[in-house]
Structure formats: structure tokens, C-alpha cells
Design a protein around this motif. Structure first.
Motif, mmCIF file in Angstrom:
data_model
loop_
_atom_site.group_PDB
_atom_site.id
_atom_site.type_symbol
_atom_site.label_atom_id
_atom_site.label_comp_id
_atom_site.label_asym_id
_atom_site.label_seq_id
_atom_site.Cartn_x
_atom_site.Cartn_y
_atom_site.Cartn_z
ATOM 1 N N ARG A 16 28.462 65.172 48.636
ATOM 2 C CA ARG A 16 28.138 65.960 47.438
ATOM 3 C C ARG A 16 26.937 66.883 47.671
ATOM 4 N N ARG A 20 26.918 71.166 47.651
ATOM 5 C CA ARG A 20 25.938 72.045 47.003
ATOM 6 C C ARG A 20 25.307 72.982 48.034
ATOM 7 N N ASN A 24 25.576 77.181 47.925
ATOM 8 C CA ASN A 24 24.358 77.992 47.900
ATOM 9 C C ASN A 24 24.020 78.614 49.253
ATOM 10 N N ASP A 39 14.745 77.327 43.024
ATOM 11 C CA ASP A 39 15.698 77.429 41.913
ATOM 12 C C ASP A 39 15.712 76.106 41.146
ATOM 13 N N GLN A 41 17.048 75.312 38.399
ATOM 14 C CA GLN A 41 18.337 74.966 37.796
ATOM 15 C C GLN A 41 19.234 74.217 38.786
ATOM 16 N N GLU A 42 19.001 74.432 40.069
ATOM 17 C CA GLU A 42 19.841 73.789 41.080
ATOM 18 C C GLU A 42 19.702 72.276 41.042
ATOM 19 N N SER A 43 18.536 71.766 40.734
ATOM 20 C CA SER A 43 18.387 70.303 40.682
ATOM 21 C C SER A 43 19.290 69.714 39.600
ATOM 22 N N ALA A 44 19.439 70.403 38.479
ATOM 23 C CA ALA A 44 20.339 69.934 37.418
ATOM 24 C C ALA A 44 21.794 70.003 37.878
ATOM 25 N N ARG A 45 22.148 71.072 38.605
ATOM 26 C CA ARG A 45 23.520 71.201 39.115
ATOM 27 C C ARG A 45 23.810 70.119 40.148
ATOM 28 N N LEU A 46 22.856 69.835 41.019
ATOM 29 C CA LEU A 46 23.022 68.768 42.006
ATOM 30 C C LEU A 46 23.177 67.424 41.302
ATOM 31 N N ARG A 48 24.346 66.797 38.330
ATOM 32 C CA ARG A 48 25.687 66.713 37.733
ATOM 33 C C ARG A 48 26.741 66.421 38.795
ATOM 34 N N ASP A 49 26.608 67.039 39.964
ATOM 35 C CA ASP A 49 27.563 66.791 41.041
ATOM 36 C C ASP A 49 27.461 65.362 41.576
#
Length: 92
Positions: A16, A20, A24, A39, A41-46, A48-49
Motif C-alpha cells: 500500500r 502511494r 506520486n 504535502d 494531505q498525502e498523509s491522510a490519503r496514505l 485511507r489506503d
């Protein structure tokens, strides 16, 4: 507040993170860490993944009904353990 991912299989976790990284365009873990620092916001996307999403399965009424029938039939006859029923029901 944090989340404990220690119970995750190492391969799943790495897969996972690599996903990511690819999304990116990060060619190394160091590059991805630097990207995470830039970034926010990327920590939130990671995150969620990394979370295992099972809710879609339970929202699929047809799949859930099939699992329920499979489990209740097998368990009522005492044929196999619940773990085995779920494994068989989810097998491709």
C-alpha cells in the motif's frame, strides 16, 4: 492521535505504501517521506489506503446474503469451523 498498524501483514503494508509512492511518482522511500513532509494531505490519503475497507462488502447485499447462507448452512451441520467457512466463501 495515532493508529497502530502493527497487526498488519508486512507485505500488505509495504504494498500500500508502494502504491502511494507510484501515484506520486516517488522512486524511493526517502523521496516519498520528503513528499509526505511537503504535502500534508498525502498523509491522510496514505492513511485511507492503509485502512482495510470492508464496509463495501457489507453494503453489497447480494455478497453478504451469499456469505450468510454459506456460513449458516455449514455451521448448522457442524461441518467446518467459522474460519474455514469464511475462507471458502471469500475464495475466488
Amino acid at each position: 492521535m495515532g493508529h497502530d498498524f502493527s497487526g498488519y501483514k508486512k507485505r500488505t503494508f509495504i504494498r500500500r505504501v508502494h502504491r502511494r509512492m507510484q501515484i506520486n511518482h516517488c522512486d524511493s522511500l526517502r523521496a516519498y517521506v520528503e513528499f509526505l513532509q511537503r504535502d500534508h494531505q498525502e498523509s491522510a490519503r496514505l492513511f485511507r489506503d492503509l485502512l482495510i475497507n470492508v464496509t463495501n462488502f457489507f453494503r453489497d447485499a447480494e455478497a453478504f446474503d451469499a456469505l450468510e447462507k454459506s456460513c449458516s448452512t455449514s455451521l448448522s451441520y457442524g461441518a467446518v469451523s467459522l474460519e474455514e467457512v469464511v475462507r471458502q466463501a471469500l475464495a475466488p
